[in-house]
Design a protein around this motif. Structure first.
Motif, PDB file in Angstrom:
ATOM      1  N   TRP A 271      -5.353  -7.403   5.471  1.00 61.99           N
ATOM      2  CA  TRP A 271      -6.319  -7.170   4.457  1.00 61.99           C
ATOM      3  C   TRP A 271      -7.623  -7.869   4.875  1.00 61.99           C
ATOM      4  O   TRP A 271      -7.699  -9.091   5.286  1.00 61.99           O
ATOM      5  CB  TRP A 271      -5.761  -7.590   3.083  1.00 61.99           C
ATOM      6  CG  TRP A 271      -4.926  -6.585   2.642  1.00 61.99           C
ATOM      7  CD1 TRP A 271      -5.281  -5.773   1.460  1.00 61.99           C
ATOM      8  CD2 TRP A 271      -3.450  -6.384   2.679  1.00 61.99           C
ATOM      9  NE1 TRP A 271      -4.050  -5.288   1.332  1.00 61.99           N
ATOM     10  CE2 TRP A 271      -2.869  -5.471   1.902  1.00 61.99           C
ATOM     11  CE3 TRP A 271      -2.534  -6.959   3.601  1.00 61.99           C
ATOM     12  CZ2 TRP A 271      -1.608  -5.222   1.832  1.00 61.99           C
ATOM     13  CZ3 TRP A 271      -1.320  -6.657   3.671  1.00 61.99           C
ATOM     14  CH2 TRP A 271      -0.726  -5.543   2.959  1.00 61.99           C
TER      15      TRP A 271
ATOM     16  N   ASN B 225      -3.788  -9.653  -1.128  1.00 66.08           N
ATOM     17  CA  ASN B 225      -3.887  -8.080  -0.583  1.00 66.08           C
ATOM     18  C   ASN B 225      -5.098  -7.531  -1.332  1.00 66.08           C
ATOM     19  O   ASN B 225      -5.127  -6.618  -2.321  1.00 66.08           O
ATOM     20  CB  ASN B 225      -2.778  -7.497  -1.096  1.00 66.08           C
ATOM     21  CG  ASN B 225      -2.453  -7.566  -2.531  1.00 66.08           C
ATOM     22  OD1 ASN B 225      -2.977  -8.453  -3.304  1.00 66.08           O
ATOM     23  ND2 ASN B 225      -1.649  -6.580  -2.868  1.00 66.08           N
TER      24      ASN B 225
ATOM     25  N   THR C 129       0.746  -1.154  -0.103  1.00 69.22           N
ATOM     26  CA  THR C 129      -0.130  -0.091   0.009  1.00 69.22           C
ATOM     27  C   THR C 129       1.020   1.202   0.011  1.00 69.22           C
ATOM     28  O   THR C 129       2.111   1.092   0.439  1.00 69.22           O
ATOM     29  CB  THR C 129      -0.905   0.028   1.343  1.00 69.22           C
ATOM     30  OG1 THR C 129       0.030   0.221   2.552  1.00 69.22           O
ATOM     31  CG2 THR C 129      -1.655  -1.235   1.768  1.00 69.22           C
TER      32      THR C 129
ATOM     33  N   VAL D 236      -7.429  -2.041   4.356  1.00 65.61           N
ATOM     34  CA  VAL D 236      -6.246  -2.442   4.950  1.00 65.61           C
ATOM     35  C   VAL D 236      -6.395  -1.885   6.413  1.00 65.61           C
ATOM     36  O   VAL D 236      -6.708  -0.725   6.671  1.00 65.61           O
ATOM     37  CB  VAL D 236      -5.193  -1.777   4.296  1.00 65.61           C
ATOM     38  CG1 VAL D 236      -3.727  -2.206   4.787  1.00 65.61           C
ATOM     39  CG2 VAL D 236      -5.156  -2.327   2.773  1.00 65.61           C
TER      40      VAL D 236
ATOM     41  N   LYS E  65       1.241   3.446   2.156  1.00 66.19           N
ATOM     42  CA  LYS E  65       1.819   3.671   3.436  1.00 66.19           C
ATOM     43  C   LYS E  65       3.138   2.722   3.647  1.00 66.19           C
ATOM     44  O   LYS E  65       4.159   3.041   4.368  1.00 66.19           O
ATOM     45  CB  LYS E  65       0.536   3.473   4.470  1.00 66.19           C
ATOM     46  CG  LYS E  65       1.349   3.647   6.163  1.00 66.19           C
ATOM     47  CD  LYS E  65      -0.068   3.579   6.967  1.00 66.19           C
ATOM     48  CE  LYS E  65       0.332   3.273   8.337  1.00 66.19           C
ATOM     49  NZ  LYS E  65       0.254   4.794   9.157  1.00 66.19           N
TER      50      LYS E  65
ATOM     51  N   TYR F  55      -3.705  -1.376   9.613  1.00 65.48           N
ATOM     52  CA  TYR F  55      -2.337  -1.310   9.997  1.00 65.48           C
ATOM     53  C   TYR F  55      -2.319  -1.527  11.581  1.00 65.48           C
ATOM     54  O   TYR F  55      -2.992  -1.157  12.311  1.00 65.48           O
ATOM     55  CB  TYR F  55      -1.757   0.042   9.518  1.00 65.48           C
ATOM     56  CG  TYR F  55      -1.846   0.376   8.250  1.00 65.48           C
ATOM     57  CD1 TYR F  55      -0.599  -0.388   7.482  1.00 65.48           C
ATOM     58  CD2 TYR F  55      -2.678   1.157   7.522  1.00 65.48           C
ATOM     59  CE1 TYR F  55      -0.816   0.147   5.900  1.00 65.48           C
ATOM     60  CE2 TYR F  55      -2.907   1.552   6.143  1.00 65.48           C
ATOM     61  CZ  TYR F  55      -1.872   0.767   5.459  1.00 65.48           C
ATOM     62  OH  TYR F  55      -1.997   1.064   4.062  1.00 65.48           O
TER      63      TYR F  55
END
Ligand code: FAD
Ligand code: NAD
Ligand code: ISD
Length: 426
Positions: free
Chosen positions: A377, A358, A203, A362, A205, A364
């Motif tokens: 995910w 994926n 991603t 998402v 990030k 984190y």
């Protein structure tokens, strides 16, 4: 002239090595099995080529990384194949296959027949010429697929210390080779069309975490553009690259990693293809019952996703190869191949692992300003993929185990609150 074998493995890469070991475990007899490979060395762990092989100090060299050391199993040297009565037919390209007659024809004109064939031909690196740019054959333009490529890259790197490298492509090869170039004290610019590195998996990030580190090591990211042409000196050596955005970069060395194409050519029109690879069923069997396909070239049903995928990773090559051998040797007791996709990379002192898919939202967790973090995910109410950087062995095992279960996730904020604790607790 010709030879006949019961089992033939076509291709001498990762999958071939793991298949050979499995054949011996299942009790293959002397002279029954051969491996035919275009490469001139026995099967080896290809991932080493972009990592240990490129180190400036004590680089990895064969025979140290023959298969199957990557899975902590026996190291299969040429002597091992001899002792097990397995014929290694190296430096030999198969130029045509006749599935109906069960024969392969080598470039040297030999016909090799089989009862069972395992196709393990892997993939080839895409060339810039396929995107309308010429110059791939210049002495300082390097690709990285096999030992010969890696040997050439290591040589060119040695003469480029303190100079400039341009890495074309921001995927696996781009990221791993860029790190090796930095370690070898070469200035690196990375050029790729996407907004961030590792576009197929990361991603924004996650990508930004690694990109910031690369930048701190002096790497210059040139995103959203591609190469338009090379600049050559009178000897034909590349001295720079011109980009489509109008800018130019100086280059003592260029490394190209712009993806691969599976080596299916010998079988087009003879076997069913799917997703760019050879279609197989859940026993790795192709549309011809005597022929199996494994590794990068195979498109196989991934049960956990309910669809077929072609995966370009070493764990899939190792496990699909073993499974195909079991299916051939023990057809009545071998279950369906039930594979959990697993990708990983190691660059600098980083190490990440990813399991599953994926897809979806998402979530984190962990410390993105520290050394350990990750992401889940969640798709259609289930956890389908997990990524972890800087985990312990137990933590990696936990994300793999839980991802395989595809647990229901009712509350995304609770998953975020628990972070890594979610998998460790299950
Ligand atoms: P390969 O290992 O590519 O082997 C194919 C073999 O077939 C080769 O020996 C080739 O010469 C031979 N062949 C092809 N056509 C013919 C023919 N007509 N006649 C005779 N021989 C033929 N994956 C990861 O998960 N982690 C990593 O860190 C990682 N690092 C990598 C680093 C590099 C530099 C590269 C190139 C790949 C890396 N991969 C990694 C991917 C991984 O190596 C592949 O997924 C794996 O090698 C696939 O195994 P395979 O046996 O299907 O194909
Ligand atoms: P990749 O698919 O990972 O990345 C290709 C990159 O090239 C992408 O950034 C893409 O946008 C870029 N690109 C595509 N066309 C381009 C163009 N015309 N100009 C500039 N950039 C372009 O493929 P790769 O990095 O070449 O890796 C090759 C193979 O090796 C893959 O199968 C990969 O899985 C495998 N590999 C895996 C690992 C690992 O799993 N750790 C490590 C090295 C290699
Ligand atoms: O083979 C691959 C690879 O390198 C990925 O990143 O499959 C994945 C998908 O593209 C993402 O699931």
């Amino acid at each position: 002239m010709g030879r006949a074998f019961v089992y033939v493995i076509l291709g001498g890469g990762v999958a071939a090595g793991y298949a050979a070991l499995e054949f011996t475990k299942k009790g293959v007899s002397n002279g029954e099995l051969c491996i035919i490979s275009e490469e001139s060395v026995a099967p080896y762990e290809r991932p080493a080529l972009s990592k240990g092989f490129l180190l400036p100090e004590a680089p990895a060299r064969l025979p140290a990384f023959h298969t199957c050391v990557g899975a902590n199993e026996e190291r299969l040297t040429p002597k091992w194949y001899k002792e097990h009565g397995i014929e290694l037919i190296l430096g030999t390209r198969v130029k045509s296959a006749d599935i109906r007659r069960k024969t392969l024809l080598t470039a040297a004109g030999e016909t090799i027949s089989y009862k069972f064939l395992i196709i393990a031909t892997g993939a080839r690196a895409l060339k810039l010429e396929e995107f309308g740019v010429s110059g791939s054959d210049a002495e300082n333009v390097c690709y990285l697929r096999d030992l010969a490529d890696a040997t050439r890259l290591a040589d060119v790197m040695q003469t480029s210390t303190g100079g400039n490298a341009v890495v074309i492509g921001g995927g696996y090869i781009g990221m791993e080779v860029a790190a090796s170039l930095v370690i070898n004290k070469i200035n690196v610019s990375m050029v790729f069309p996407e907004p961030h590195c590792m576009g197929r998996l990361f991603t924004p990030k996650i990508a930004s975490y690694y990109e910031e580190f690369y930048k701190s090591k002096g790497v210059n990211f040139v995103k959203g553009t591609v190469l338009s042409s090379f600049v050559f000196d009178p000897e034909g050596k590349v001295t720079g690259v011109d980009l489509k955005d109008g800018s130019s970069l100086p280059a003592d060395l260029v490394v190209v990693g712009i993806g691969i194409r599976p080596n299916t050519g010998l079988f087009e029109g003879q076997l069913t293809l799917e997703k760019g690879g050879i279609k197989v069923n859940s026993l790795l069997q192709t549309s011809n019952s005597s022929v199996y396909a494994v590794g990068d070239v195979a498109s196989f049903p991934v049960k956990i996703f309910g669809e077929s995928r072609r995966l370009e990773h070493v764990d899939a090559a190792r496990k699909s190869a073993r499974h195909a051998v079991a299916a051939i040797m023990e057809p009545d007791t071998t279950p369906e191949f039930d594979y959990l996709p697993f990708f990983y990379s190691r660059v600098f002192s980083f190490s990440w692992q990813f399991y599953g898919d994926n897809l979806g939202e998402v979530i984190y967790f962990g410390d993105f300003s520290g050394t350990s973090f990750g992401a889940y995910w969640v798709h259609k109410g289930h956890l389908v993929g997990s990524f972890l950087e800087g985990g312990s062995k137990e933590e990696y095992e936990a994300i793999a185990r839980v991802t395989r279960l595809k647990p229901a996730i009712d509350d995304l904020s609770e998953l975020e609150r628990q972070g890594l604790g979610f998998v460790v607790g299950l």
